[in-house]
Design a protein around this motif. Structure first.
Motif, PDB file in Angstrom:
ATOM      1  N   PRO A 128    -146.493   6.332 -10.778  1.00 13.59           N
ATOM      2  CA  PRO A 128    -145.047   6.515 -10.999  1.00 13.59           C
ATOM      3  C   PRO A 128    -144.286   5.201 -11.041  1.00 13.59           C
ATOM      4  N   TYR A 164    -145.201  12.592 -20.379  1.00 15.01           N
ATOM      5  CA  TYR A 164    -143.942  13.307 -20.573  1.00 15.01           C
ATOM      6  C   TYR A 164    -142.751  12.524 -20.033  1.00 15.01           C
ATOM      7  N   PHE A 165    -142.961  11.739 -18.984  1.00 13.65           N
ATOM      8  CA  PHE A 165    -141.884  10.884 -18.490  1.00 13.65           C
ATOM      9  C   PHE A 165    -141.468   9.884 -19.566  1.00 13.65           C
ATOM     10  N   CYS A 195    -144.798   3.614 -14.406  1.00 17.60           N
ATOM     11  CA  CYS A 195    -144.030   4.319 -15.442  1.00 17.60           C
ATOM     12  C   CYS A 195    -142.571   3.883 -15.442  1.00 17.60           C
ATOM     13  N   TRP A 196    -141.983   3.800 -14.248  1.00 17.36           N
ATOM     14  CA  TRP A 196    -140.590   3.349 -14.159  1.00 17.36           C
ATOM     15  C   TRP A 196    -140.447   1.910 -14.638  1.00 17.36           C
ATOM     16  N   PRO A 210    -147.094  10.943 -16.615  1.00 15.81           N
ATOM     17  CA  PRO A 210    -146.635   9.719 -17.289  1.00 15.81           C
ATOM     18  C   PRO A 210    -146.286   9.926 -18.756  1.00 15.81           C
ATOM     19  N   HIS A 255    -144.440  16.759 -15.118  1.00 12.85           N
ATOM     20  CA  HIS A 255    -144.176  15.513 -14.392  1.00 12.85           C
ATOM     21  C   HIS A 255    -145.405  14.606 -14.461  1.00 12.85           C
ATOM     22  N   SER A 293    -139.587  11.603 -22.276  1.00 15.50           N
ATOM     23  CA  SER A 293    -138.187  11.871 -21.924  1.00 15.50           C
ATOM     24  C   SER A 293    -137.330  10.630 -22.139  1.00 15.50           C
ATOM     25  N   GLN A 294    -137.887   9.460 -21.882  1.00 16.39           N
ATOM     26  CA  GLN A 294    -137.149   8.217 -22.139  1.00 16.39           C
ATOM     27  C   GLN A 294    -136.919   8.019 -23.634  1.00 16.39           C
ATOM     28  N   ILE A 332    -138.681  18.561 -19.292  1.00 18.41           N
ATOM     29  CA  ILE A 332    -139.554  17.595 -18.615  1.00 18.41           C
ATOM     30  C   ILE A 332    -139.107  17.349 -17.182  1.00 18.41           C
ATOM     31  N   TRP A 333    -137.805  17.308 -16.968  1.00 14.45           N
ATOM     32  CA  TRP A 333    -137.293  17.057 -15.623  1.00 14.45           C
ATOM     33  C   TRP A 333    -137.395  18.272 -14.714  1.00 14.45           C
TER      34      TRP A 333
END
Length: 312
Positions: A138, A60-61, A141-142, A58, A56, A64-65, A49-50
């Protein structure tokens, strides 16, 4: 006899995984192999994912978390359990026990929050696609990821501190393979009925409230899918949503059986089995649920393997 305070004896004794089971060596060896497979699978998924710009997004981000949380959960429990078993040493220090409680609760609660926001991501993508890039920016998402980690950590800190301030009865033997809150509370010398009620309230907030939001969202999602004209788009959407629903079941099912089932405290062996499922099998099945049914992840994996082979 009760230990008057933690300064008299700062160690606990972990009785281990099914201590009366005849084939414990084989069982622990299998658990270790599954842990290694889960560790490799989640690490690989995070790297894919990275490293792959096509992933890249939302969804898949957030995935990954989830894998990072799985790695944190399983790595805070399984290595210590395996080391204790093969060394014959069952002790765990007060600090290490508190660390296990904190990280296991942080990740368990954080995953419930994260899976809920992952469902919100799917809801916006399917039911409001034109505004999806704006809503799921982004920065958003963070913020969602930070909210999941912080929400789990703050709730966990309160429960960890409150659990460990109780007086513990000698010989301080925890009937579990790691320092789990309810197992530690079983060896407390005080009346903890009020705190047990607080645990139930927390369970309702952490499990039932997110689950009700998830199920409500998926009702709206499936109604939107049924109105799609493109069979290809419908199948792709259903594949992604089914993967997410599998993950929902893997995470919420064992948690509800442990913390919300009547008489759960009277079935420690069943609870150990459910915790084993949640700490070993669920982290293994999570990357499989998304990768085996997802063309983007499979293509990214093939691309990475091709690049690796070309460099040899």
């Amino acid at each position: 006899m009760c230990g008057g305070n933690e300064t008299e004896s700062t160690n606990f004794i972990l009785l281990g995984l099914f201590p009366e089971f005849r084939y414990n060596t084989a069982l622990v060896s299998i658990v270790l192999l599954i842990y290694m497979a889960a560790f490799i699978g989640n690490t690989l998924l995070v790297l894919l994912i990275w490293l792959d710009s096509r992933l890249h997004t939302p969804m898949y981000f957030l995935l990954s978390q989830l894998s990072l949380m799985d790695l944190t959960l399983t790595s805070s429990i399984i290595p210590k359990m395996v080391a204790n078993f093969f060394s014959g040493w069952q002790g765990i220090s007060f600090l290490a026990c508190g660390t296990q409680i904190f990280f296991s609760l942080t990740v368990a609660i954080g995953e419930c929050i994260l899976i809920t926001v992952m469902c919100f991501d799917r809801y916006v993508a399917i039911c409001n696609p034109l505004r999806y890039p704006v809503i799921m920016s982004p920065r958003m998402c963070w913020q969602m990821a930070a909210m999941s980690w912080a929400g789990g950590a703050l709730t966990s800190f309160g429960h960890t501190a409150f659990t460990l301030h109780f007086h513990i009865c000698s010989p301080r033997e925890i009937p579990h393979f790691f320092c789990e809150v309810m197992a530690v509370l079983r060896i407390v010398c005080e009346d903890i009925s009020a705190y047990e009620k607080a645990v139930v309230v927390t369970s309702i907030l952490v499990l039932l409230l997110p689950l009700s939001l998830i199920l409500s969202s998926y009702v709206l999602i499936f109604l939107a899918v049924l109105r799609m004209n493109s069979p290809e788009g419908r199948n792709k959407t259903l594949a992604t949503c089914s993967s997410h629903l599998c993950v929902v079941g893997l995470y919420f099912g064992p948690g509800m059986c442990i913390y919300m089932r009547p008489g759960s405290a009277k079935t420690p062996k069943l609870n150990q089995g459910l915790f084993l499922f949640g700490t070993v099998l669920t982290p293994l099945l999570n990357p499989l649920a998304y990768s085996l049914r997802n063309k983007e992840v499979l293509c990214s994996l093939k691309k990475l393997m091709g690049q690796f082979q070309s460099t040899r």
